[in-house]
Every structure is written in C-alpha cells, then in structure tokens.
Enzyme design. Structure first.
Site, PDB file in Angstrom:
ATOM      1  N   LYS A  53      12.117  21.143  40.602  1.00  0.00           N
ATOM      2  CA  LYS A  53      12.130  22.462  41.189  1.00  0.00           C
ATOM      3  C   LYS A  53      12.549  22.724  39.058  1.00  0.00           C
ATOM      4  CE  LYS A  53      16.156  21.250  44.565  1.00  0.00           C
ATOM      5  NZ  LYS A  53      17.195  20.830  45.365  1.00  0.00           N
ATOM      6  N   GLN A  97      22.871  19.910  42.259  1.00  0.00           N
ATOM      7  CA  GLN A  97      22.042  18.804  42.757  1.00  0.00           C
ATOM      8  C   GLN A  97      23.302  18.272  44.034  1.00  0.00           C
ATOM      9  OE1 GLN A  97      19.056  19.348  43.430  1.00  0.00           O
ATOM     10  NE2 GLN A  97      18.993  17.199  44.993  1.00  0.00           N
ATOM     11  N   ASP A 120      21.063  28.941  45.626  1.00  0.00           N
ATOM     12  CA  ASP A 120      21.193  27.328  46.683  1.00  0.00           C
ATOM     13  C   ASP A 120      21.604  27.379  48.857  1.00  0.00           C
ATOM     14  OD1 ASP A 120      20.222  24.593  46.198  1.00  0.00           O
ATOM     15  OD2 ASP A 120      21.708  24.111  45.567  1.00  0.00           O
TER      16      ASP A 120
END
Ligand code: GUN
Length: 281
Positions: A53, A97, A120
């Site tokens: 990412k 995460q 997200d």
C-alpha cells in the site's frame, strides 16, 4: 467456452494513470494527498500488505507514512495515535491494518478514525452511507470488484448476483454495491443450506470466503461472470483464490485470476479513496 480473464494488473495500471494525474493536479494546488498506514504487531501477511500500500502511494504521487507499533501497544495508545492522525492536516486518509491484536477492540479503533479520513470505508458512517446510497467511502475490495465489472461493460440490471461470504469488509458491502446497480442479490455464507443450488442460478458469483477450491466448476452456470476475492495458499505455497480456477475457467464467460485479479484493484481503490479525501478537504 474458455472464460476471458479480467486482468486486475492491467486495469489497475490504467486507473493508476488517472490517480497520478489527479495527484499531480492536487499538488499543483499545494495539496499533497497523504495516507497514513498503521500496523500493530508483526503479522507477516499484514506486513506485506502494508508495504504494498505504501509503495503504491509512492509510485503514484501520494505521500504516505507507515507507522509500525509493537504488538504490545495498548488500545489507549492506539486511539491516541489515531486522534493525532485525525488532527494532522498532511494526512487525508487513515488505514489501520486489520487484524489487530486480540487485546485491542478493532471496532472502537475504526470508529475513532474521522469519517472524513476513513479511506478503508469500514466506519459505521461509511457503511451506513453505502446502505442508503449516500456519498461516502466504499470499502476498497468490493469497490475494486465493481470496477472490474465496469471494465467489461457488464450491465447488472436484472441479473442475479450471488455473493459468498458476509464479512463487513467484503461480502456485505459487495451485496450493497451490486444492489445499487439493480442486480438481484443473494448473500450466501457458512450456514447456507445448499450453496450449489444458489450459485447455479447466478449470472455473477463473487467468492469471498478465504477457502481454497470452495467454488468448483459444477457449481457455476455456463457463461457466468466469476470474481475471486480469496487469498489462500496451495500446499506448495503458491497464492490462490477461493475458486478452482482451471476448471471454472472452462465454464465461465469472464473470470478474475489470483494473483493479478482483485488484489491489485484493492490497492488501486485505496489510492482513489485517498485522493477523494484530499480533494474534499
Ligand atoms: N486486512 C485485510 N484487508 C484489509 C483492508 O482492506 N484494510 C485493512 N485496514 N485491513 C485489512
């Protein structure tokens, strides 16, 4: 019939050109779009994901910081880091995460992220916006799957889409996105009585279970479009999805490979969401 591949690497490359152009336009206005990625602990898969990412940001003109914390970080400490990132004007998107260590309440952490920086799309406000068809960040993996369907010009109106998996990250938002495009949607899961009876009716199947070979060729209607969200390993350690790819490929009209399918699209949509967050600030 041998299915055509929907190539997530090629589609990502196209979309990332637009990302880089939008990032350059923002920089021209003095705004460098910035993503903060927070990793707690040393889960090996998570380390690979976050590295990918951050690298994707760097390659496409976005600023990115990676915060690594030991597994022993307390929930209070993580919440205070999230709050600092909420206040940081150089950061437009925040990604914590998952999974988090068991002593941290992931829901509480996600809710602590400002909804304006929730790239997200996991925040309850983002999920609610998707549910009622209002603007908001869409979770990157199902968003990427929708872009893959767009890329083949697939019209979902009146089609039967079967989603296998009901996670908050993929299955549930995927169903909402398909519904928004006027598909008739069925969500199947571990307690579904006869999965094959469901998938055999599907014009589109999205498999998001996390179990190798869970969708076999005898479960797929000839000509269906099959999207594989799975990320599993074969016995000899190779990456594979949820679908028995070689056999399903002979039945489907379009299919996404693993690797090189949904995975790169997830990261691409994270870049898109981060840009959108920066453009809105
Ligand atoms: N863990 C696995 N996939 C994801 C994702 O898309 N976002 C976050 N934050 N964690 C994940």
């Amino acid at each position: 019939m041998t299915a055509q591949l929907i190539d997530g690497i090629a589609l990502s490359a196209q979309l990332r050109i637009q990302v880089a152009q939008r990032a350059a336009a923002l920089r021209g206005r003095g705004v460098v779009p910035g993503l903060a990625v927070v990793l707690v602990g040393d889960d090996p898969a998570s380390q690979v994901y976050v590295r990918n990412k951050v690298k994707a940001c760097q390659d496409n003109g976005l600023h990115s910081i990676l915060e690594r914390h030991p597994a022993a970080l307390t929930e209070a400490e993580l919440l205070s880091r999230v709050e600092a990132l909420n206040q940081d004007p150089s950061i437009h998107g925040i990604l914590v995460q998952l999974p988090l260590p068991a002593h941290i309440d992931a829901h509480k952490v996600i809710e602590a992220i400002s909804s304006a920086k929730d790239v997200d799309g996991f925040h309850v406000a983002s999920a609610g916006a998707l549910m009622v068809g209002r603007p908001g960040f869409w979770p990157c993996t199902p968003y990427g799957c929708m872009k893959m369907l767009d890329s083949i010009g697939y019209d979902l109106k009146g089609k039967h889409a079967v989603v296998i998996g009901r996670s908050n990250i993929v299955g549930k938002p995927m169903a909402m996105m398909l519904l928004q495009k006027n598909a008739t949607v069925t969500i199947c899961h571990s307690a579904t009585a006869d999965l094959k009876a469901m998938t055999l009716q599907a014009d589109v199947v999205v498999a998001a279970v996390g179990k190798r070979n869970m969708l076999t060729a005898d479960m797929v209607k000839p000509g269906a479009v099959v999207i594989d969200v799975g990320m599993n390993r074969t016995d000899d350690g190779k990456l594979c999805g949820d679908i028995d790819f070689n056999a399903v490929r002979e039945v489907a009209s379009f299919i996404t490979p693993v690797p090189g399918g949904v995975g790169p699209m997830t990261i691409t949509m994270l870049l898109v969401n981060t840009l959108e967050a920066a453009e809105q600030m």
